[in-house]
Design an enzyme around this catalytic site. Sequence first.
Site, PDB file in Angstrom:
ATOM      1  CD  GLN A   1      -5.575  -8.610  11.853  1.00 55.44           C
ATOM      2  OE1 GLN A   1      -6.208  -9.422  11.211  1.00 55.44           O
ATOM      3  NE2 GLN A   1      -4.263  -8.655  11.948  1.00 55.44           N
TER       4      GLN A   1
ATOM      5  CG  HIS B   1      -2.123 -17.645   8.471  1.00 51.76           C
ATOM      6  ND1 HIS B   1      -3.095 -17.878   7.521  1.00 51.76           N
ATOM      7  CD2 HIS B   1      -1.825 -18.844   9.006  1.00 51.76           C
ATOM      8  CE1 HIS B   1      -3.384 -19.162   7.480  1.00 51.76           C
ATOM      9  NE2 HIS B   1      -2.619 -19.779   8.374  1.00 51.76           N
ATOM     10  CG  LEU B   2       3.046 -11.521  10.114  1.00 49.53           C
ATOM     11  CD1 LEU B   2       2.042 -10.749  10.947  1.00 49.53           C
ATOM     12  CD2 LEU B   2       4.329 -11.757  10.919  1.00 49.53           C
ATOM     13  CB  ALA B   3       2.635 -13.018   4.123  1.00 51.80           C
ATOM     14  CG  ASP B   4      -3.784 -12.028   3.581  1.00 49.46           C
ATOM     15  OD1 ASP B   4      -3.623 -11.422   2.502  1.00 49.46           O
ATOM     16  OD2 ASP B   4      -4.898 -12.342   4.013  1.00 49.46           O
ATOM     17  CD  GLN B   5      -2.902 -11.379  10.289  1.00 44.53           C
ATOM     18  OE1 GLN B   5      -2.423 -10.811  11.271  1.00 44.53           O
ATOM     19  NE2 GLN B   5      -3.325 -12.628  10.352  1.00 44.53           N
TER      20      GLN B   5
ATOM     21  CG  HIS C   1      -6.861 -14.975   1.775  1.00 43.85           C
ATOM     22  ND1 HIS C   1      -6.569 -13.897   2.570  1.00 43.85           N
ATOM     23  CD2 HIS C   1      -8.140 -15.320   2.056  1.00 43.85           C
ATOM     24  CE1 HIS C   1      -7.612 -13.618   3.326  1.00 43.85           C
ATOM     25  NE2 HIS C   1      -8.587 -14.452   3.030  1.00 43.85           N
TER      26      HIS C   1
END
Length: 341
Positions: free
Chosen positions: A103, A285-289, A310
């Site tokens: 990533q 978690h996907l939101a952060d990515q 985060h």
Amino acid sequence: MKSTPILQISGDSGGGQLLRSSLSLSLVTGRPFRMTNIRGKRPKPGLMRQHLTCVKAAAEVCEASVDGAELGSVELVFHPGKVVGGTYSFPIGSGGSTTLVLQTLLPALLHAEASSTLRIEGGTHNPMAPPFEFIEQCYLPVVQRMGVKATASLERHGFMQAGGGVITAEIHPLKKWKKLKLIDRGDAVETFGRVLHAHLHRDIAEREIATASALLAWPDNAIELRYANDSPGPGNTILLGARFENVCEISSGIAQHGKSSEAVATGAAKGLRSYLALSAPVGVHLADQLLLPMALAGGGVFHTLAISDHTRTNMALIEQFLPMKFAVEELASGEKRITCD
């Protein structure tokens, strides 16, 4: 590039993600940076092996000038060069996360003039990192709809502490970003579950399956047991997912010393249950990515369940590198609307 003013970043407000995002953004924008107090809030501050691999990998794909690229270093100065596509191999040398290295490099290699092939060796299923299946089924399908042409494959499983897992990726130059719009899940397609199990007693996996099935009210055969004995060392992961027309969410649990099978499965099951209880398409978690791809695309919008510290830290960092602003709006349902323009 070295004549560009260097960006000063304090790493004491975040962990490794702050460093990885800084590397990605530096590669894409050509902006050098100095990070101090790297992973300052962690019990063991400074660069660990997987962070050092990210730094060295980022430097290799653009022939960067780097100071402070050493284990335990709490300060790093990174001057990027031109990103060059090609064939690269990056051994982490531990069970550190291969998916986080991928990533880090993906945004930059999308902007190279030639295609790239990556081979990354280390951990494929780690605590505090997306498991390979999350990258393959949750993250990549969304960015592919944004114009990204990239695929990832799992060649060999690898767990902490031994590592030895291998993922590969094919990344092609991006012609044009498409703005992200992900505000509803679409129709439900399926729920699914899997336990990956390597060199451990079968009872561990069976207890995880029983616990998760009970919490989710799934039939006993809804969660598949798959042996991952290609892994050089022992390990175990439970993956619980829900697939919709527009998005997929996977909640995972990683077996660790001192943590019972029931606790591992309960954490994963509660994560998926929380996601299914609301209607927002993008999990925490996907939101952060998705923040970085959304900003690179020039804007977009998505709905998510909650905003972590985060995520807010990542937003602030992206705004330092790019002329973009994020906004968070509370929706009546308790969900969050994140926009970038």
